[in-house]
Design a protein around this motif. Structure first.
Motif, PDB file in Angstrom:
ATOM      1  N   UNK A 114      12.332   1.497 -13.503  1.00 53.76           N
ATOM      2  CA  UNK A 114      11.923   0.194 -13.003  1.00 53.76           C
ATOM      3  C   UNK A 114      11.128   0.309 -11.704  1.00 53.76           C
ATOM      4  N   UNK A 115      10.554  -0.797 -11.277  1.00 53.25           N
ATOM      5  CA  UNK A 115       9.857  -0.863  -9.998  1.00 53.25           C
ATOM      6  C   UNK A 115      10.386  -2.043  -9.197  1.00 53.25           C
ATOM      7  N   UNK A 116      10.239  -1.956  -7.885  1.00 58.76           N
ATOM      8  CA  UNK A 116      10.661  -3.008  -6.969  1.00 58.76           C
ATOM      9  C   UNK A 116       9.430  -3.568  -6.258  1.00 58.76           C
ATOM     10  N   UNK A 117       9.404  -4.894  -6.091  1.00 61.38           N
ATOM     11  CA  UNK A 117       8.328  -5.544  -5.352  1.00 61.38           C
ATOM     12  C   UNK A 117       8.916  -6.419  -4.256  1.00 61.38           C
ATOM     13  N   UNK A 118       8.249  -6.409  -3.109  1.00 61.38           N
ATOM     14  CA  UNK A 118       8.697  -7.237  -1.984  1.00 61.38           C
ATOM     15  C   UNK A 118       7.497  -7.506  -1.092  1.00 61.38           C
ATOM     16  N   UNK A 119       7.719  -8.269  -0.050  1.00 66.48           N
ATOM     17  CA  UNK A 119       6.676  -8.462   0.959  1.00 66.48           C
ATOM     18  C   UNK A 119       7.349  -8.609   2.316  1.00 66.48           C
ATOM     19  N   UNK A 120       6.584  -8.327   3.357  1.00 67.90           N
ATOM     20  CA  UNK A 120       7.081  -8.452   4.719  1.00 67.90           C
ATOM     21  C   UNK A 120       6.024  -9.137   5.571  1.00 67.90           C
ATOM     22  N   UNK A 121       6.402  -9.573   6.733  1.00 71.18           N
ATOM     23  CA  UNK A 121       5.452 -10.173   7.660  1.00 71.18           C
ATOM     24  C   UNK A 121       4.426  -9.125   8.093  1.00 71.18           C
ATOM     25  N   UNK A 122       3.172  -9.552   8.219  1.00 68.37           N
ATOM     26  CA  UNK A 122       2.134  -8.630   8.670  1.00 68.37           C
ATOM     27  C   UNK A 122       2.455  -8.072  10.053  1.00 68.37           C
ATOM     28  N   UNK A 123       3.201  -8.861  10.843  1.00 69.92           N
ATOM     29  CA  UNK A 123       3.576  -8.411  12.183  1.00 69.92           C
ATOM     30  C   UNK A 123       4.652  -7.336  12.165  1.00 69.92           C
ATOM     31  N   UNK A 124       5.308  -7.158  11.033  1.00 68.48           N
ATOM     32  CA  UNK A 124       6.361  -6.145  10.907  1.00 68.48           C
ATOM     33  C   UNK A 124       5.716  -4.760  10.788  1.00 68.48           C
ATOM     34  N   UNK A 125       5.992  -3.843  11.693  1.00 63.80           N
ATOM     35  CA  UNK A 125       5.323  -2.530  11.656  1.00 63.80           C
ATOM     36  C   UNK A 125       5.729  -1.651  10.485  1.00 63.80           C
ATOM     37  N   UNK A 126       6.734  -2.055   9.708  1.00 64.34           N
ATOM     38  CA  UNK A 126       7.221  -1.182   8.639  1.00 64.34           C
ATOM     39  C   UNK A 126       6.116  -0.843   7.647  1.00 64.34           C
ATOM     40  N   UNK A 127       5.232  -1.792   7.337  1.00 69.51           N
ATOM     41  CA  UNK A 127       4.221  -1.520   6.314  1.00 69.51           C
ATOM     42  C   UNK A 127       3.194  -0.503   6.797  1.00 69.51           C
ATOM     43  N   UNK A 128       2.881  -0.534   8.091  1.00 71.60           N
ATOM     44  CA  UNK A 128       1.937   0.446   8.622  1.00 71.60           C
ATOM     45  C   UNK A 128       2.555   1.843   8.628  1.00 71.60           C
ATOM     46  N   UNK A 129       3.865   1.909   8.873  1.00 69.47           N
ATOM     47  CA  UNK A 129       4.545   3.203   8.864  1.00 69.47           C
ATOM     48  C   UNK A 129       4.598   3.778   7.448  1.00 69.47           C
ATOM     49  N   UNK A 130       4.781   2.899   6.458  1.00 65.54           N
ATOM     50  CA  UNK A 130       4.728   3.353   5.061  1.00 65.54           C
ATOM     51  C   UNK A 130       3.323   3.827   4.725  1.00 65.54           C
ATOM     52  N   UNK A 131       2.340   3.052   5.129  1.00 65.81           N
ATOM     53  CA  UNK A 131       0.944   3.379   4.836  1.00 65.81           C
ATOM     54  C   UNK A 131       0.528   4.703   5.478  1.00 65.81           C
ATOM     55  N   UNK A 132       1.099   5.008   6.648  1.00 66.55           N
ATOM     56  CA  UNK A 132       0.755   6.240   7.357  1.00 66.55           C
ATOM     57  C   UNK A 132       1.331   7.482   6.684  1.00 66.55           C
ATOM     58  N   UNK A 133       2.427   7.319   5.925  1.00 68.58           N
ATOM     59  CA  UNK A 133       3.076   8.462   5.264  1.00 68.58           C
ATOM     60  C   UNK A 133       3.443   8.103   3.832  1.00 68.58           C
ATOM     61  N   UNK A 134       2.446   7.846   2.980  1.00 69.75           N
ATOM     62  CA  UNK A 134       2.738   7.368   1.613  1.00 69.75           C
ATOM     63  C   UNK A 134       3.473   8.379   0.751  1.00 69.75           C
ATOM     64  N   UNK A 135       3.435   9.645   1.152  1.00 69.91           N
ATOM     65  CA  UNK A 135       4.096  10.680   0.354  1.00 69.91           C
ATOM     66  C   UNK A 135       5.592  10.772   0.641  1.00 69.91           C
ATOM     67  N   UNK A 136       6.070  10.096   1.688  1.00 70.74           N
ATOM     68  CA  UNK A 136       7.487  10.163   2.070  1.00 70.74           C
ATOM     69  C   UNK A 136       8.274   9.091   1.321  1.00 70.74           C
ATOM     70  N   UNK A 137       9.273   9.468   0.519  1.00 70.05           N
ATOM     71  CA  UNK A 137      10.051   8.470  -0.216  1.00 70.05           C
ATOM     72  C   UNK A 137      10.799   7.521   0.718  1.00 70.05           C
ATOM     73  N   UNK A 138      11.048   6.317   0.220  1.00 73.66           N
ATOM     74  CA  UNK A 138      11.841   5.333   0.944  1.00 73.66           C
ATOM     75  C   UNK A 138      13.152   5.112   0.183  1.00 73.66           C
ATOM     76  N   UNK A 139      14.082   4.472   0.842  1.00 77.92           N
ATOM     77  CA  UNK A 139      15.387   4.159   0.263  1.00 77.92           C
ATOM     78  C   UNK A 139      15.612   2.654   0.341  1.00 77.92           C
ATOM     79  N   UNK A 140      16.093   2.054  -0.751  1.00 82.74           N
ATOM     80  CA  UNK A 140      16.482   0.642  -0.739  1.00 82.74           C
ATOM     81  C   UNK A 140      17.939   0.555  -1.180  1.00 82.74           C
ATOM     82  N   UNK A 141      18.761  -0.103  -0.372  1.00 79.13           N
ATOM     83  CA  UNK A 141      20.192  -0.217  -0.628  1.00 79.13           C
ATOM     84  C   UNK A 141      20.520  -1.654  -1.004  1.00 79.13           C
TER      85      UNK A 141
END
Length: 213
Positions: free
Chosen positions: A52-79
Motif C-alpha cells: 500500500x501507499x500513504x498520502x498526507x499533506x503538511x503546512x508549507x511552513x512546516x520544515x519537514x517537507x524540505x528535510x524529506x526533499x533534501x534526503x529522498x533516499x532516506x526512509x521515513x517511519x509512520x506510527x
C-alpha cells in the motif's frame, strides 16, 4: 520494533484496518539535528504497492517537507497507534496464587516504513484534500464538501500546503493484549477493562485470547 511471537500481527488486511480506523499517524524522519516527529492525517491506498501507499499533506511552513526533499533516499517511519491501556497486577488470578506479577501495558500499534516523495502540484494537492475530506465527512448526515468554501479561498489554502506520498516498503503490527498470560488471567483482565468502561480493550483481549486457544 520489539516483536515477541505472541503479539506479532502480519495480516495485511488487519494492518490496513488499523491505519484506516486510526489515520492520524506520527511521521518520523531523521532530520539534520536528529529525529523529528509530526502528527499528520493519512490516507491509505491499499493498491498503490504490495504493502500500500500513504498520502498526507503538511503546512508549507512546516520544515519537514524540505528535510524529506533534501534526503529522498532516506526512509521515513509512520506510527499508527490503536487502543491502549494500563494493566494492573491486581486483575491477575496469578497474583493470589504466587504474587509473582508486575504491571504492564496493552496496546495496538502499526509501523510503516518507506521512502517519501514531495508533491507541490496544485491538482495533486486538490485531489488529496478532497479525498481526505470525503473520507472523514462520509458518515455525517450533511457532509461538508470542499466546494462549500469559496474557490479563491480553497486555492489559497492549497498554495499553503505540500503533499507527501510514501510507498510502504515494510509494515509491522503489534497487538499486545495479554495473549502471553494464562486463560484465567486474560479473563480477569478483560473483566477489569469492562469495569473501567473500556469495551474496546475488553473485546480485543477476549478475541485475541480465543484465537490463541
Amino acid at each position: 520494533m520489539y516483536q515477541p511471537p505472541h503479539f506479532r500481527e502480519t495480516r495485511l488486511d488487519v494492518l490496513h484496518g488499523l491505519i484506516r480506523s486510526e489515520p492520524l499517524g506520527l511521521l518520523v524522519i531523521n532530520g539534520p539535528e536528529g529525529p523529528v516527529a509530526n502528527p499528520l492525517p493519512f490516507l491509505l491506498d491499499a493498491d498503490g504497492s504490495s504493502n500500500g501507499t500513504l498520502r498526507a499533506h503538511c503546512a508549507r511552513a512546516n520544515p519537514v517537507w524540505r528535510e524529506i526533499q533534501a534526503s529522498p533516499e532516506v526512509p521515513v517511519l509512520v506510527v499508527f497507534q490503536g487502543p491502549q491501556a494500563y494493566v494492573t497486577p491486581s486483575w491477575y488470578a496469578t497474583k493470589k496464587e504466587t504474587g509473582k506479577v508486575v504491571p504492564t501495558w496493552n496496546y495496538v500499534i502499526v509501523q510503516a516504513r518507506g521512502r517519501a516523495e514531495i508533491f507541490e502540484d496544485a491538482d495533486w494537492l486538490s485531489g488529496q484534500i478532497r479525498n481526505l475530506t470525503e473520507r472523514h465527512e462520509a458518515t455525517r448526515e450533511k457532509p461538508w464538501a470542499v466546494d462549500d468554501a469559496p474557490p479563491e479561498f480553497v486555492a489559497a489554502q492549497v498554495r499553503g500546503i505540500v503533499g507527501i506520498r510514501i510507498e510502504i516498503a515494510s509494515l509491522e503490527g503489534k497487538w499486545k493484549m495479554s495473549q502471553n498470560r494464562p486463560a484465567e488471567d486474560r479473563a480477569r483482565v478483560a473483566a477489569g477493562y469492562d469495569d473501567a468502561i473500556r469495551p474496546d480493550m475488553a473485546s480485543l483481549v477476549r478475541r485475541l485470547g480465543a484465537e490463541r486457544g
